[in-house]
Design a protein around this motif. Structure first.
Motif, short mmCIF file in Angstrom:
data_model
loop_
_atom_site.label_atom_id
_atom_site.label_comp_id
_atom_site.label_asym_id
_atom_site.label_seq_id
_atom_site.Cartn_x
_atom_site.Cartn_y
_atom_site.Cartn_z
N ASP A 33 0.84 -1.20 0.00
CA ASP A 33 0.00 0.00 0.00
C ASP A 33 0.88 1.25 0.00
O ASP A 33 2.05 1.22 0.41
N GLY A 34 0.30 2.35 -0.45
CA GLY A 34 1.07 3.58 -0.62
C GLY A 34 1.51 4.21 0.67
O GLY A 34 2.60 4.79 0.74
N GLU A 35 0.70 4.13 1.71
CA GLU A 35 1.05 4.77 2.97
C GLU A 35 2.30 4.16 3.58
O GLU A 35 3.20 4.86 4.04
N THR A 36 2.34 2.83 3.58
CA THR A 36 3.53 2.15 4.12
C THR A 36 4.75 2.46 3.27
O THR A 36 5.85 2.70 3.79
N ALA A 37 4.55 2.47 1.95
CA ALA A 37 5.68 2.71 1.05
C ALA A 37 6.24 4.12 1.20
O ALA A 37 7.46 4.32 1.15
N LEU A 38 5.37 5.11 1.41
CA LEU A 38 5.82 6.50 1.46
C LEU A 38 6.87 6.70 2.54
O LEU A 38 7.93 7.28 2.29
N LYS A 39 6.59 6.26 3.73
CA LYS A 39 7.53 6.45 4.84
C LYS A 39 8.86 5.75 4.55
O LYS A 39 9.93 6.32 4.72
N LEU A 48 15.10 2.99 -7.98
CA LEU A 48 13.94 3.17 -8.85
C LEU A 48 12.73 2.55 -8.17
O LEU A 48 12.86 1.55 -7.45
N ALA A 49 11.56 3.14 -8.40
CA ALA A 49 10.32 2.61 -7.83
C ALA A 49 9.32 2.29 -8.93
O ALA A 49 9.19 3.04 -9.90
N VAL A 50 8.64 1.16 -8.78
CA VAL A 50 7.56 0.76 -9.69
C VAL A 50 6.27 0.86 -8.89
O VAL A 50 6.09 0.13 -7.90
N LEU A 51 5.37 1.76 -9.30
CA LEU A 51 4.16 2.05 -8.53
C LEU A 51 2.91 1.69 -9.32
O LEU A 51 2.76 2.12 -10.47
N ASP A 52 2.01 0.95 -8.68
CA ASP A 52 0.68 0.77 -9.25
C ASP A 52 -0.10 2.06 -9.01
O ASP A 52 0.05 2.71 -7.97
N ILE A 53 -0.92 2.46 -9.96
CA ILE A 53 -1.69 3.70 -9.78
C ILE A 53 -2.90 3.48 -8.88
O ILE A 53 -3.13 4.22 -7.93
N LYS A 54 -3.67 2.44 -9.15
CA LYS A 54 -4.93 2.24 -8.43
C LYS A 54 -4.70 1.33 -7.23
O LYS A 54 -4.66 0.10 -7.36
N MET A 55 -4.54 1.95 -6.06
CA MET A 55 -4.37 1.23 -4.80
C MET A 55 -5.26 1.85 -3.73
O MET A 55 -5.55 3.05 -3.78
N PRO A 56 -5.70 1.06 -2.75
CA PRO A 56 -6.47 1.64 -1.65
C PRO A 56 -5.57 2.43 -0.70
O PRO A 56 -4.35 2.34 -0.77
N ARG A 57 -6.20 3.24 0.15
CA ARG A 57 -5.53 4.04 1.18
C ARG A 57 -4.75 5.22 0.58
O ARG A 57 -5.02 6.36 0.89
N ASP A 59 -3.27 6.14 -3.42
CA ASP A 59 -3.00 5.64 -4.77
C ASP A 59 -1.62 6.08 -5.24
O ASP A 59 -0.92 6.86 -4.58
N GLY A 60 -1.23 5.56 -6.41
CA GLY A 60 0.10 5.83 -6.92
C GLY A 60 0.35 7.29 -7.24
O GLY A 60 1.47 7.78 -7.08
N VAL A 73 13.64 10.09 -6.87
CA VAL A 73 13.78 8.70 -7.28
C VAL A 73 13.01 8.47 -8.59
O VAL A 73 11.87 8.91 -8.74
N PRO A 74 13.62 7.82 -9.59
CA PRO A 74 12.90 7.52 -10.83
C PRO A 74 11.70 6.61 -10.56
O PRO A 74 11.76 5.72 -9.70
N VAL A 75 10.62 6.82 -11.32
CA VAL A 75 9.38 6.08 -11.09
C VAL A 75 8.82 5.56 -12.41
O VAL A 75 8.77 6.29 -13.41
N ILE A 76 8.41 4.29 -12.39
CA ILE A 76 7.63 3.70 -13.48
C ILE A 76 6.24 3.42 -12.94
O ILE A 76 6.10 2.80 -11.88
N PHE A 77 5.22 3.87 -13.66
CA PHE A 77 3.84 3.60 -13.25
C PHE A 77 3.32 2.34 -13.94
O PHE A 77 3.60 2.10 -15.11
N LEU A 78 2.53 1.58 -13.20
CA LEU A 78 1.74 0.50 -13.78
C LEU A 78 0.31 1.03 -13.91
O LEU A 78 -0.28 1.44 -12.92
N THR A 79 -0.22 1.04 -15.13
CA THR A 79 -1.54 1.63 -15.36
C THR A 79 -2.49 0.62 -15.98
O THR A 79 -2.08 -0.41 -16.51
#
Length: 235
Positions: A33-39, A48-57, A59-60, A73-79
């Motif tokens: 989840d995004g909240e845990t990842a942010l910290k 590099l980070a690979v982030l899903d866009i549609k997540m609960p709590r 989103d990407g 940090v470079p980011v690749i989105f999964l859409t």
């Protein structure tokens, strides 16, 4: 050894992609989840980070926005497939690339390597007496490209491109008037023996045209030679 962060609420994706990346020699950190990842990512940024866009709590999109306040940090989105709004918003917010689901793990790994190579090249310190010349800017009529800064403009207006789109445009603009076949463009955009079909290149060209037409509805500089390939038109 580069470190990759995967953030997705789909456990199957986290497991399968993590295994694939580890087999390629990457260090992998996973978050559901995004909240845990942010910290975690703000305190200890990965390469590099690979982030899903549609997540609960969280989103990407929100995760990227808040990460950009603290790290580059470079980011690749999964859409989702063909979700143009997600793509446009993500790139405008500072994502480096995007991949639509379902995706090939080999393709994801190739995109990761391409972004890491570009990032490392920018960060590489140069000794004054051994410095390599920076890539020269490309100016073709109203098109201006700065490979060292990954910046593109048309008629003075910035156009935000992914790494793959930038590479395709760069190889076309380097020799205006000369045709590049789809195979040649695939070799440019997808390294490490990643297989993609002709339609993938066609889709990237379609997106390139759409982005330039957003700033100039009369944009026609990328020409199609049916059955052959594409070329950048000389003005």
């Amino acid at each position: 050894m580069a470190s990759i962060a995967l953030v997705d609420d789909d456990r199957n994706i986290l497991t399968s992609v993590s295994i694939a990346l580890k087999s390629e020699g990457f260090t992998v950190r996973v978050y559901s989840d995004g909240e845990t990842a942010l910290k975690a990512l703000a305190e200890n940024p990965p390469d590099l980070a690979v982030l899903d866009i549609k997540m609960p709590r969280m989103d990407g999109m929100e995760l990227l926005r808040r990460l950009r306040e603290r790290t580059a940090v470079p980011v690749i989105f999964l859409t989702s497939k063909d979700d143009e709004l997600d793509e446009a918003l993500g790139l405008a917010m500072g994502a480096d690339d995007y991949i639509t689901k379902p995706f090939s793990q080999r393709l994801l790994i190739a995109r990761i390597r391409a972004i890491l190579r570009r990032t490392e090249a920018r960060a590489e310190p140069e000794a004054p007496d051994e410095a390599q010349p920076a890539a020269e800017p490309i100016v073709r009529g109203r098109l201006s490209m700065d490979p060292a800064r990954h910046r593109v403009s048309w008629n003075g207006q910035d156009v935000v491109l992914t790494v793959t789109e930038f590479l395709l445009l760069e190889v076309l603009a380097q020799r205006p008037g000369f045709v590049k076949t789809r195979d040649q463009l695939m070799d440019t955009a997808y390294q490490d023996d990643v297989y993609v079909d002709d339609r993938t290149i066609d889709s990237h060209i379609k997106r390139l045209r759409r982005k330039f037409r957003a700033v100039d509805p009369e944009f026609k500089a990328i020409e199609t030679l049916y059955g052959v390939g594409y070329r950048f038109a000389e003005e």
